[in-house]
Design a protein around this motif. Structure first.
Motif, PDB file in Angstrom:
ATOM      1  N   HIS A  42      -2.705 -10.450   9.027  1.00  0.00           N
ATOM      2  CA  HIS A  42      -1.864 -10.054   9.065  1.00  0.00           C
ATOM      3  C   HIS A  42      -0.466 -10.535   8.956  1.00  0.00           C
ATOM      4  O   HIS A  42       0.345 -10.953   9.972  1.00  0.00           O
ATOM      5  CB  HIS A  42      -2.006  -8.997   9.553  1.00  0.00           C
ATOM      6  N   HIS A  67       2.414  -1.530   5.933  1.00  0.00           N
ATOM      7  CA  HIS A  67       1.902  -2.543   4.093  1.00  0.00           C
ATOM      8  C   HIS A  67       3.137  -1.419   2.959  1.00  0.00           C
ATOM      9  O   HIS A  67       3.072  -2.097   2.133  1.00  0.00           O
ATOM     10  CB  HIS A  67       0.505  -3.014   4.164  1.00  0.00           C
ATOM     11  N   ARG A 113       1.041  -1.174   0.218  1.00  0.00           N
ATOM     12  CA  ARG A 113      -0.111  -0.245   0.039  1.00  0.00           C
ATOM     13  C   ARG A 113       0.990   1.198   0.352  1.00  0.00           C
ATOM     14  O   ARG A 113       2.041   1.325   0.642  1.00  0.00           O
ATOM     15  CB  ARG A 113      -1.033   0.223   1.271  1.00  0.00           C
ATOM     16  N   ASP A 169      -2.078  -9.538   3.782  1.00  0.00           N
ATOM     17  CA  ASP A 169      -3.172  -9.700   4.512  1.00  0.00           C
ATOM     18  C   ASP A 169      -3.941 -10.544   3.829  1.00  0.00           C
ATOM     19  O   ASP A 169      -4.476 -11.194   2.513  1.00  0.00           O
ATOM     20  CB  ASP A 169      -4.153  -8.015   4.750  1.00  0.00           C
ATOM     21  N   GLU A 175      -4.671  -9.436  13.890  1.00  0.00           N
ATOM     22  CA  GLU A 175      -4.724  -9.931  13.452  1.00  0.00           C
ATOM     23  C   GLU A 175      -4.648 -11.039  12.632  1.00  0.00           C
ATOM     24  O   GLU A 175      -3.312 -11.369  12.226  1.00  0.00           O
ATOM     25  CB  GLU A 175      -4.621  -8.539  12.346  1.00  0.00           C
TER      26      GLU A 175
HETATM   27 ZN   LIG Z   1      -2.633  -6.004   7.058  1.00  0.00          ZN
END
Ligand SMILES: [Zn+2]
Length: 246
Positions: free
Chosen positions: A190, A123, A81, A130, A187
């Protein structure tokens, strides 16, 4: 573009040294460039729709293949990202939460339960992914929720497989289900490719995060006090799976 474009080239005996990626990812005397660390490089990430750092991508494909023979279809929900994308996510939530009546600092605290402040996301590195099981049924409308990875959840079997096998490919859960861990919430989806991300985190720790955030003039930046940044750095950035820290 090649990996060398995000490596800061230092000199050894006055001569610029570059080592081919297949020999060593991060040769001595080289550090990752700040722009790479904060999601602003033009490094050529690999992948079809989502993107990953190239070594991460190669190992991911091996893991996906192994998972496939065990009956799973690993689907990437998110990988690389950029800073700009993270900024859209962060500022979008900031506007939504403050409009709904939350005080700015409360809004920021709510955002950082799961989302990062732009410039601080793992990210940005292309080493973190993910993932879910595309074969998991029934497919939930909102896939990234911890309950789907446990009990009778659709991704529970994949999660069990990952717990046993992901480390063989270099992948580790980042935000573990450890009651003593602070920072981002659990998470189970992840994962991070440790051989590369450990080096990135080592270099990331040398950055002046506060300075970077102030330069970016993000919405809510006036609440990034020294105390806030120190807590965020200690808990959100560094209180992660110890396997991912050098
Ligand atoms: Zn993530």
């Amino acid at each position: 573009m090649k990996r060398k474009q995000f490596l800061k080239i230092c000199t050894i005996a006055g001569v610029g040294i570059l080592t081919a990626p297949h020999i060593s990812f991060k040769p001595n005397n080289q550090e990752f460039d700040k722009n790479f660390l904060i999601g602003k490089s033009n490094y050529e990430f690999k992948g079809p729709s989502w993107k990953m750092e190239q070594e991460t991508y190669a190992q991911f494909l091996s893991m996906k293949k192994a998972a496939k023979s065990a009956g799973f279809n690993i689907e990437v929900v998110s990988a690389y990202r950029s800073f700009e994308r993270q900024k859209q996510i962060f500022e979008g939530k900031y506007k939504r939460f403050t409009k709904a009546g939350l005080a700015p600092l409360k809004a920021i605290e709510k955002i950082i339960e799961y989302s990062t402040i732009p410039g601080t996301s793992r990210h940005h590195w292309g080493t973190d992914i993910d993932i879910i099981d595309a074969n998991g049924s029934p497919r939930p409308s909102s896939v990234l929720q911890a309950k789907h990875f446990h009990g009778s959840g659709p991704f529970c079997k994949l999660k069990e497989w990952l717990n046993k096998n992901a480390a063989n490919f270099g992948f580790y859960e980042v935000y573990t289900d450890n009651a003593n861990r602070k920072g981002f919430k659990y998470e189970p989806w992840h994962f991070s490719y440790a051989p590369v991300s450990k080096q990135l985190l080592t270099d990331y720790r040398k950055l002046d995060v506060k300075q970077i955030l102030l330069e970016e003039k993000l919405l809510g930046a006036e609440y990034f006090t020294d105390a806030f940044i120190l807590k965020y750095r200690t808990e959100n950035i560094l209180d992660i799976n110890p396997e991912l820290i050098v």
